[in-house]
Design an enzyme around this catalytic site. Structure first.
Site, PDB file in Angstrom:
ATOM      1  N   HIS A 196      -6.198   6.622  -4.319  1.00 43.46           N
ATOM      2  CA  HIS A 196      -5.716   7.967  -4.624  1.00 43.46           C
ATOM      3  C   HIS A 196      -4.245   8.122  -4.260  1.00 43.46           C
ATOM      4  CE1 HIS A 196      -5.184   9.855  -0.596  1.00 43.46           C
ATOM      5  NE2 HIS A 196      -6.019   8.896  -0.222  1.00 43.46           N
ATOM      6  N   CYS A 197      -3.639   9.112  -4.876  1.00 41.80           N
ATOM      7  CA  CYS A 197      -2.327   9.610  -4.475  1.00 41.80           C
ATOM      8  C   CYS A 197      -2.470  11.128  -4.437  1.00 41.80           C
ATOM      9  CB  CYS A 197      -1.229   9.120  -5.414  1.00 41.80           C
ATOM     10  SG  CYS A 197      -1.547   9.412  -7.178  1.00 41.80           S
TER      11      CYS A 197
END
Length: 476
Positions: free
Chosen positions: A293-294
């Protein structure tokens, strides 16, 4: 100037309908890039008990429907019936995708469907100009009246209706049936008594991360990484945090890889490719699941997912991007990351070429060694019997009671000479003639006669299979 013959340009022919599996349905539920409607064709009772979240129910007409008799309904207006559901009323004008499922697989013949739809469309067009009427079995009449509807054919009839009326909407069917989807993604199903029919398994109305690789690799944003219930539902064990502005929410519960990277074209994401790939592979070896994820799950996290697919599945950047976009339509790495991915592709291509070249060289060396192992049969025989009591070589034959065939004809032996081709040992045994007179007579016989090597072999005695060959002792 280049002139294009527009007459030869034909639009891409799209399939009549699309098929999806459980993972595809799951990902479609998380897709915010296109409008969609999910239609549940099961009975009202089944739907209220449990259904895929956000789906709407178009059940078979109840037995209280007017003109219902013996499982059939006369003069049934299907369009009006579907339009009674507010969400589904203008489905072919509002939604880009229509996903339909039931409690069992759809049974249909694609050729028959295409023929029926083609015939009905032509008939309907002719009706608008010549006011002719369609056949009694047609679904596409002006008033969408079905003369005789069998309730047992409900799934098939509704599917044909959707295909006939779809316009630009993609009709997608899920053949697994509700029970299969519930088994795979129970947290994405809700009973109608749930406070919010759009909530999912403790995750509220929030979207789940996209599933890129079945039961293993997920791609999402900050909300997914911070939602403990979603991580539990997906059985996540490892997280890759590619955002420098985000903290690791559960460092005491999960294994993390942290990149501290900004979403800027000049940011060096290349240096994280190999470490992230190693981290993901370690997770795989441990039987875990990883969420990458970011902040939004669009650029930074997508880039390392693409790098992983490129290396582990030998994909080009273009193929990896297409594959990933089918799972998550909103991916969009910035142009700087795209350039670094293409540089990584060149690096991987060189590595693969080196590996392929090394394999060919090893194969050639192996072939040469195999071709150079040819040894004359006679020498092989000598090697095999050089030590009759040794069986260290698994390929050596069992010791025979006969001597190996010499390579050259035996030499003529005079007196006490021993033929060199045959390893002969001279020993004293219990079988030696003890009578001195007999020994002298035999010695005289050896002096007066010349015999060949083969004749001499016949006079040799072999007390046992493994005993050395014995010759009579000469008194000379």
């Amino acid at each position: 100037m280049v002139l294009i013959n527009r007459v030869n340009i034909q639009p891409e022919e799209l399939p009549l309908l699309y098929h999806v599996n459980s993972m595809d349905v799951y990902n479609l539920l998380q897709d915010i890039g296109s409008s969609k409607i999910i239609i549940d064709l099961r009975t009202k009772e089944q739907y209220e008990k449990n259904h895929i979240r956000t789906s709407v129910n178009i059940p078979p007409p109840p037995s209280t429907t007017p003109l219902y008799e013996n499982g059939e309904i006369k003069e049934f207006n299907l369009s009006k019936y579907i339009g009674s559901n507010v969400t589904a009323k203008h489905w072919n004008l509002i939604f880009q995708k229509l996903i339909v499922y039931s409690d069992k697989p759809f049974l249909y013949n694609i050729d028959e469907l295409e023929k029926t739809i083609s015939t009905t469309t032509i008939t309907t067009t002719a009706t608008t100009t010549t006011t002719t009427t369609t056949t009694s079995n047609s679904i596409g009449s002006d008033q969408d009246i079905i003369k005789s509807l069998k309730v047992s054919d409900w799934d098939k009839v509704v599917l044909r209706h959707f295909l006939l009326k779809k316009k630009k909407t993609k009709v997608i069917i899920y053949q697994g049936g509700f029970d299969q989807f519930q088994k795979d993604y129970s947290f994405m199903c809700n009973p109608s008594s749930s406070p919010s029919s759009s909530s999912g398994g403790g995750g509220g109305s929030q979207l789940y991360p996209s599933e890129i690789i079945k039961d293993f690799l997920y791609l999402g944003g900050a909300e997914n990484a911070g939602n403990r219930q979603q991580l539990i539902n997906l059985k996540i064990t490892h997280l890759v945090n590619m955002a420098g502005e985000l903290d690791d929410v559960y460092p005491h519960l999960y294994k993390y890889y942290r990149a501290n990277l900004d979403d800027r074209p000049k940011a060096n994401i290349y240096e994280h490719f190999e470490p992230v790939i190693q981290f993901i592979n370690d997770c795989k070896k441990q039987g875990g699941r990883v969420l990458i994820h970011c902040a939004m799950g669009i650029s930074r996290s997508t880039t390392v997912v693409l790098a992983y697919l490129m290396k582990e599945d030998h994909m080009t950047y273009s193929d990896a991007f297409t594959f990933c976009k089918q799972k998550r339509s909103c991916i969009n790495p910035n142009f700087g990351f795209v350039k670094q991915l293409k540089d990584y592709q060149q690096h991987l291509t060189l590595e693969w070429e080196k590996q392929e070249k090394l394999k060919k060289q090893q194969q050639q060396t192996l072939n040469i060694n195999n071709n150079n192992t040819g040894i004359p049969l006679s020498k092989k025989l000598q090697l095999d019997v050089s030590d009759p009591l040794s069986n260290s070589s698994p390929s050596s034959p069992l010791i025979s009671s006969t001597l190996p065939i010499p390579e050259t004809p035996p030499a003529i032996i005079l007196k006490n000479e021993v033929a060199s081709p045959c390893p002969i040992k001279t020993t004293t045994s219990s079988t030696t003639i003890n009578n001195k007179g007999q020994q002298q007579d035999k010695a005289q016989e050896e002096k007066d006669s010349i015999f060949s090597y083969a004749d001499k072999q016949e006079k040799m005695t072999h007390p046992t299979l493994h005993s050395p060959i014995e010759l009579p002792q000469s008194s000379l």
